[in-house]
Design a protein around this motif. Structure first.
Motif, PDB file in Angstrom:
ATOM      1  N   ASN A 121      49.886  61.357  27.974  1.00  0.00           N
ATOM      2  CA  ASN A 121      51.128  61.948  27.477  1.00  0.00           C
ATOM      3  C   ASN A 121      51.360  63.325  28.089  1.00  0.00           C
ATOM      4  O   ASN A 121      51.374  63.477  29.293  1.00  0.00           O
ATOM      5  N   GLN A 122      51.476  64.362  27.274  1.00  0.00           N
ATOM      6  CA  GLN A 122      51.772  65.701  27.787  1.00  0.00           C
ATOM      7  C   GLN A 122      50.557  66.352  28.425  1.00  0.00           C
ATOM      8  O   GLN A 122      50.689  67.254  29.224  1.00  0.00           O
ATOM      9  N   GLY A 123      49.376  65.938  28.060  1.00  0.00           N
ATOM     10  CA  GLY A 123      48.156  66.489  28.620  1.00  0.00           C
ATOM     11  C   GLY A 123      47.741  67.786  27.950  1.00  0.00           C
ATOM     12  O   GLY A 123      48.529  68.720  27.831  1.00  0.00           O
ATOM     13  N   TYR A 124      46.509  67.797  27.441  1.00  0.00           N
ATOM     14  CA  TYR A 124      45.959  68.976  26.775  1.00  0.00           C
ATOM     15  C   TYR A 124      44.558  69.259  27.280  1.00  0.00           C
ATOM     16  O   TYR A 124      43.839  68.357  27.682  1.00  0.00           O
ATOM     17  N   VAL A 125      44.185  70.522  27.225  1.00  0.00           N
ATOM     18  CA  VAL A 125      42.793  70.931  27.376  1.00  0.00           C
ATOM     19  C   VAL A 125      42.407  71.519  26.030  1.00  0.00           C
ATOM     20  O   VAL A 125      43.103  72.394  25.503  1.00  0.00           O
ATOM     21  N   CYS A 126      41.321  71.004  25.455  1.00  0.00           N
ATOM     22  CA  CYS A 126      40.897  71.422  24.123  1.00  0.00           C
ATOM     23  C   CYS A 126      39.465  71.948  24.195  1.00  0.00           C
ATOM     24  O   CYS A 126      38.602  71.308  24.791  1.00  0.00           O
ATOM     25  N   TYR A 127      39.224  73.108  23.604  1.00  0.00           N
ATOM     26  CA  TYR A 127      37.916  73.757  23.589  1.00  0.00           C
ATOM     27  C   TYR A 127      37.397  73.755  22.156  1.00  0.00           C
ATOM     28  O   TYR A 127      38.103  74.212  21.248  1.00  0.00           O
ATOM     29  N   LYS A 128      36.177  73.272  21.951  1.00  0.00           N
ATOM     30  CA  LYS A 128      35.597  73.205  20.607  1.00  0.00           C
ATOM     31  C   LYS A 128      34.187  73.797  20.639  1.00  0.00           C
ATOM     32  O   LYS A 128      33.236  73.130  21.029  1.00  0.00           O
ATOM     33  N   PRO A 129      34.025  75.072  20.254  1.00  0.00           N
ATOM     34  CA  PRO A 129      32.672  75.629  20.102  1.00  0.00           C
ATOM     35  C   PRO A 129      31.991  74.918  18.929  1.00  0.00           C
ATOM     36  O   PRO A 129      32.568  74.829  17.842  1.00  0.00           O
ATOM     37  N   LEU A 130      30.798  74.396  19.134  1.00  0.00           N
ATOM     38  CA  LEU A 130      30.159  73.585  18.103  1.00  0.00           C
ATOM     39  C   LEU A 130      29.634  74.412  16.940  1.00  0.00           C
ATOM     40  O   LEU A 130      29.359  73.862  15.887  1.00  0.00           O
ATOM     41  N   GLU A 131      29.529  75.722  17.103  1.00  0.00           N
ATOM     42  CA  GLU A 131      29.065  76.578  16.021  1.00  0.00           C
ATOM     43  C   GLU A 131      30.217  76.971  15.091  1.00  0.00           C
ATOM     44  O   GLU A 131      30.026  77.714  14.152  1.00  0.00           O
ATOM     45  N   SER A 151      48.804  66.090  13.821  1.00  0.00           N
ATOM     46  CA  SER A 151      49.476  64.790  13.882  1.00  0.00           C
ATOM     47  C   SER A 151      50.300  64.633  15.161  1.00  0.00           C
ATOM     48  O   SER A 151      50.636  63.522  15.546  1.00  0.00           O
ATOM     49  N   ARG A 152      50.608  65.726  15.839  1.00  0.00           N
ATOM     50  CA  ARG A 152      51.394  65.660  17.078  1.00  0.00           C
ATOM     51  C   ARG A 152      50.524  65.552  18.320  1.00  0.00           C
ATOM     52  O   ARG A 152      51.040  65.497  19.427  1.00  0.00           O
ATOM     53  N   LEU A 153      49.223  65.538  18.141  1.00  0.00           N
ATOM     54  CA  LEU A 153      48.302  65.509  19.270  1.00  0.00           C
ATOM     55  C   LEU A 153      47.797  64.095  19.484  1.00  0.00           C
ATOM     56  O   LEU A 153      47.884  63.247  18.608  1.00  0.00           O
ATOM     57  N   GLY A 154      47.210  63.849  20.628  1.00  0.00           N
ATOM     58  CA  GLY A 154      46.666  62.538  20.936  1.00  0.00           C
ATOM     59  C   GLY A 154      45.406  62.236  20.137  1.00  0.00           C
ATOM     60  O   GLY A 154      44.805  63.106  19.507  1.00  0.00           O
ATOM     61  N   GLU A 155      45.005  60.987  20.191  1.00  0.00           N
ATOM     62  CA  GLU A 155      43.838  60.510  19.441  1.00  0.00           C
ATOM     63  C   GLU A 155      42.557  61.257  19.818  1.00  0.00           C
ATOM     64  O   GLU A 155      41.745  61.587  18.961  1.00  0.00           O
ATOM     65  N   ALA A 156      42.374  61.541  21.107  1.00  0.00           N
ATOM     66  CA  ALA A 156      41.142  62.200  21.556  1.00  0.00           C
ATOM     67  C   ALA A 156      41.016  63.603  20.964  1.00  0.00           C
ATOM     68  O   ALA A 156      39.951  63.992  20.479  1.00  0.00           O
ATOM     69  N   VAL A 157      42.109  64.375  20.982  1.00  0.00           N
ATOM     70  CA  VAL A 157      42.081  65.728  20.426  1.00  0.00           C
ATOM     71  C   VAL A 157      41.919  65.669  18.912  1.00  0.00           C
ATOM     72  O   VAL A 157      41.137  66.428  18.333  1.00  0.00           O
ATOM     73  N   GLN A 158      42.620  64.749  18.260  1.00  0.00           N
ATOM     74  CA  GLN A 158      42.486  64.606  16.801  1.00  0.00           C
ATOM     75  C   GLN A 158      41.048  64.295  16.420  1.00  0.00           C
ATOM     76  O   GLN A 158      40.515  64.853  15.462  1.00  0.00           O
ATOM     77  N   LEU A 218      38.229  64.945  18.157  1.00  0.00           N
ATOM     78  CA  LEU A 218      37.352  66.092  18.421  1.00  0.00           C
ATOM     79  C   LEU A 218      37.530  67.179  17.371  1.00  0.00           C
ATOM     80  O   LEU A 218      36.562  67.792  16.926  1.00  0.00           O
ATOM     81  N   CYS A 219      38.757  67.411  16.960  1.00  0.00           N
ATOM     82  CA  CYS A 219      39.065  68.544  16.084  1.00  0.00           C
ATOM     83  C   CYS A 219      39.236  68.153  14.619  1.00  0.00           C
ATOM     84  O   CYS A 219      39.766  68.941  13.827  1.00  0.00           O
ATOM     85  N   GLU A 220      38.773  66.979  14.259  1.00  0.00           N
ATOM     86  CA  GLU A 220      38.845  66.549  12.865  1.00  0.00           C
ATOM     87  C   GLU A 220      38.123  67.566  11.985  1.00  0.00           C
ATOM     88  O   GLU A 220      37.043  68.034  12.330  1.00  0.00           O
ATOM     89  N   HIS A 221      38.706  67.945  10.880  1.00  0.00           N
ATOM     90  CA  HIS A 221      38.146  68.920   9.933  1.00  0.00           C
ATOM     91  C   HIS A 221      38.060  70.331  10.524  1.00  0.00           C
ATOM     92  O   HIS A 221      37.252  71.132  10.080  1.00  0.00           O
ATOM     93  N   SER A 222      38.860  70.616  11.545  1.00  0.00           N
ATOM     94  CA  SER A 222      38.863  71.942  12.174  1.00  0.00           C
ATOM     95  C   SER A 222      40.277  72.485  12.230  1.00  0.00           C
ATOM     96  O   SER A 222      41.237  71.734  12.326  1.00  0.00           O
ATOM     97  N   SER A 223      40.386  73.803  12.214  1.00  0.00           N
ATOM     98  CA  SER A 223      41.668  74.446  12.492  1.00  0.00           C
ATOM     99  C   SER A 223      41.877  74.413  14.000  1.00  0.00           C
ATOM    100  O   SER A 223      40.925  74.546  14.769  1.00  0.00           O
ATOM    101  N   ILE A 224      43.131  74.238  14.418  1.00  0.00           N
ATOM    102  CA  ILE A 224      43.448  74.175  15.843  1.00  0.00           C
ATOM    103  C   ILE A 224      44.452  75.284  16.147  1.00  0.00           C
ATOM    104  O   ILE A 224      45.488  75.393  15.488  1.00  0.00           O
ATOM    105  N   PHE A 225      44.146  76.103  17.156  1.00  0.00           N
ATOM    106  CA  PHE A 225      45.013  77.208  17.534  1.00  0.00           C
ATOM    107  C   PHE A 225      45.396  77.106  19.003  1.00  0.00           C
ATOM    108  O   PHE A 225      44.585  76.717  19.843  1.00  0.00           O
ATOM    109  N   TRP A 226      46.641  77.488  19.298  1.00  0.00           N
ATOM    110  CA  TRP A 226      47.092  77.556  20.682  1.00  0.00           C
ATOM    111  C   TRP A 226      46.434  78.735  21.377  1.00  0.00           C
ATOM    112  O   TRP A 226      46.212  79.780  20.775  1.00  0.00           O
ATOM    113  N   VAL A 227      46.150  78.548  22.661  1.00  0.00           N
ATOM    114  CA  VAL A 227      45.696  79.649  23.515  1.00  0.00           C
ATOM    115  C   VAL A 227      46.578  79.658  24.756  1.00  0.00           C
ATOM    116  O   VAL A 227      47.186  78.647  25.109  1.00  0.00           O
ATOM    117  N   ARG A 228      46.659  80.826  25.393  1.00  0.00           N
ATOM    118  CA  ARG A 228      47.381  80.908  26.658  1.00  0.00           C
ATOM    119  C   ARG A 228      46.642  81.850  27.597  1.00  0.00           C
ATOM    120  O   ARG A 228      45.938  82.763  27.162  1.00  0.00           O
TER     121      ARG A 228
END
Length: 180
Positions: free
Chosen positions: A64-74, A127-134, A136-146
């Protein structure tokens, strides 16, 4: 992935390719990196342990639109940005490489530092993100970065994630907070 789960990748699904790398960093200490390529989902997922012994997952989702998602495991936070042409090319190159063609650290390896500002108050609706990002980030807050020029003197660097690509390019991605 629930908090407290193992930091390692799950068993690869059919059509996936798992590649483990142990990389010699510029400064000397070893860091580990595993790339999981899932062509059916159009994703490349890097599992990284940096020189500072912090673990993170970096997901390139080119669907789709394509995302890069960063998830620090800590942390229970994800950081998200839209893919740029270089990101898409990197994901394609990684998915086409074989294990013996992955990066070797030598004098040809190029090191870069990239700064991503965390946009305060810009929490993302999953809910607006793809399955892969959802996933990875389940139970996490998601913030935009630039992308930014750096944190400047008044802002501290929040965390850095080191990642190396098959093109013999290694990037230290550092996060900081942008003013509201």
């Amino acid at each position: 992935m629930e908090s407290g789960d193992s930091a390692g990748p799950a068993a690869p699904a059919a059509g996936s390719q798992l590649v483990r790398l142990t990389l010699q960093g510029q400064q000397g200490p070893l860091r580990n990196q595993t790339a999981l390529v899932d062509k059916s989902r159009s994703t490349v997922t890097y599992y990284v342990t940096s020189q500072s012994n912090l673990s993170a997952v970096v997901l390139y989702d080119s669907r789709n639109q394509g995302y890069v998602c960063y998830k620090p495991l800590e942390q229970s936070t994800c950081y998200l940005r839209r893919m740029e042409p270089w990101d898409l090319q990197t994901a394609l190159n990684t998915s086409e490489q074989r294990a013996e063609q992955l990066p070797s650290h030598n004098n040809q390896t190029k090191y870069y530092r990239e700064f991503l500002g965390i946009v305060a108050g810009q929490e993302v609706n999953p809910s607006r993100l793809g399955e892969a990002v959802q996933s990875l980030c389940e139970h996490s807050s998601i913030f935009w970065v630039r992308r930014g020029q750096g944190p400047g003197k008044q802002r501290l660097i929040y965390l850095c994630i080191d990642i190396c690509f098959p093109s013999n390019i290694c990037v230290s991605i550092c996060f900081y907070y942008l003013p509201e």
